[in-house]
Design a protein around this motif. Structure first.
Motif, short mmCIF file in Angstrom:
data_model
loop_
_atom_site.label_atom_id
_atom_site.label_comp_id
_atom_site.label_asym_id
_atom_site.label_seq_id
_atom_site.Cartn_x
_atom_site.Cartn_y
_atom_site.Cartn_z
N LYS A 1 31.64 58.77 55.08
CA LYS A 1 31.68 57.62 54.18
C LYS A 1 31.09 56.38 54.85
O LYS A 1 30.36 55.60 54.23
N MET A 2 31.39 56.20 56.13
CA MET A 2 30.86 55.06 56.86
C MET A 2 29.34 55.14 56.99
O MET A 2 28.64 54.12 56.93
N LEU A 3 28.81 56.33 57.13
CA LEU A 3 27.36 56.52 57.19
C LEU A 3 26.71 56.16 55.86
O LEU A 3 25.67 55.50 55.82
N LEU A 4 27.33 56.58 54.77
CA LEU A 4 26.80 56.25 53.45
C LEU A 4 26.84 54.74 53.22
O LEU A 4 25.89 54.15 52.69
N ARG B 1 24.62 64.86 60.46
CA ARG B 1 23.21 64.53 60.30
C ARG B 1 23.09 63.57 59.12
O ARG B 1 23.75 63.74 58.09
N ALA B 2 22.23 62.54 59.26
CA ALA B 2 22.00 61.59 58.18
C ALA B 2 20.57 61.08 58.27
O ALA B 2 19.97 61.09 59.35
N ARG B 3 20.01 60.64 57.16
CA ARG B 3 18.61 60.20 57.13
C ARG B 3 18.50 58.80 56.55
O ARG B 3 19.23 58.43 55.62
N LYS B 4 17.59 58.02 57.12
CA LYS B 4 17.25 56.73 56.54
C LYS B 4 16.23 56.95 55.44
O LYS B 4 15.23 57.64 55.65
N ALA C 1 26.56 52.51 55.42
CA ALA C 1 25.55 51.87 56.27
C ALA C 1 24.14 52.01 55.70
O ALA C 1 23.20 51.42 56.22
N GLY C 2 23.99 52.81 54.63
CA GLY C 2 22.69 52.96 53.98
C GLY C 2 22.05 54.32 54.13
O GLY C 2 20.98 54.57 53.56
N ARG D 1 29.16 48.13 62.67
CA ARG D 1 28.00 47.42 63.22
C ARG D 1 27.02 48.40 63.88
O ARG D 1 25.80 48.28 63.72
N SER D 2 27.57 49.34 64.63
CA SER D 2 26.72 50.27 65.37
C SER D 2 25.94 51.19 64.44
O SER D 2 24.76 51.49 64.70
N LEU D 3 26.57 51.65 63.37
CA LEU D 3 25.86 52.49 62.41
C LEU D 3 24.78 51.70 61.69
O LEU D 3 23.68 52.22 61.42
N LYS D 4 25.05 50.43 61.40
CA LYS D 4 24.03 49.59 60.78
C LYS D 4 22.87 49.33 61.74
O LYS D 4 21.70 49.27 61.32
#
Length: 226
Positions: free
Chosen positions: A184-187, A211-214, A189-190, A133-136
């Protein structure tokens, strides 16, 4: 809905340990090394809106604001006792930072509100459901092409890090972290361009930076036929 799904776990699992949080982070978690690196990694620019989720006592929030005084910096935390400490530290530092009360899995901000979102030593406190939920939520409040930067427990990088990782995993909801599942959880989440950037050895186990990007919004193009 399961009432325990929104359960908040205080720093080090027990509320009576909250006053010792800053000391333990400095002494045991190599805070002076990983937090400046996290701020550098975020590449914050003039005019950026930055959200520090689970800001705790605001050590990182203050560091962000001092490094980037022309950015708007907001901290949010779900522990009222911790927020009182944070407000005192912000006042003492003489910086302009907004501190809000709220939980990571239901942020009180509109969609596409921030250029950068920071999550430092937060996710291992959360159940798997609330991690998701938090990553989303972090994804939702980020602007298109905005970036999420995380510092948290990660998969042990050598044999020395396995024993402390297993111990902390019993105290908090850290098993997903220790198993290396955050990317994997970051991926899921989108997020895109997900990468683990740095690792540190601590007495709690391996601490990793991510690090991750929208992605940019995809524009729907109507055909001539409608």
């Amino acid at each position: 809905m399961d009432r325990n799904s929104d359960k908040y776990i205080p720093a080090f699992s027990y509320g009576f340990l909250t006053p010792f949080y800053d000391f333990m982070m400095r002494w045991a978690a190599r805070e002076s090394a990983f937090k400046p690196k996290l701020v550098e990694q975020a590449r914050i620019e003039k005019g950026h809106r930055v959200l520090d989720i689970g800001c705790g006592t605001a050590t990182l929030t203050i560091l962000i604001k001092k490094a980037h005084p022309e950015a708007e910096v907001i901290g949010i935390d779900g522990d009222p006792k911790v927020l009182q400490i944070a407000k005192s530290k912000v006042a003492e530092a003489g910086v302009n930072i907004a501190l809000d009360y709220g939980i990571t899995s239901k942020l009180p901000y509109p969609d596409n509100s921030f250029h950068r979102v920071i999550l430092s030593m937060v996710l291992h406190h959360l159940t798997r459901e609330n991690k998701v939920r938090s990553l989303k939520e972090a994804f939702r409040v980020l602007k298109p092409a905005g970036e999420l930067h995380i510092a948290d427990l990660g998969k042990p990088q050598n044999a020395l890090m396995y024993p402390p990782s297993l111990i902390i995993g019993r105290l908090e909801e850290a098993s997903d972290n220790v198993r290396g599942l955050l990317p994997k959880m970051l991926l899921n989440a989108g997020f895109v361009q997900v990468e683990e950037t740095t690792k540190y050895m601590t007495i709690f186990g391996t601490l990793a930076l991510y690090r991750a990007r929208k992605p940019w919004l995809k524009m729907k193009v109507k055909s001539d036929n409608g």
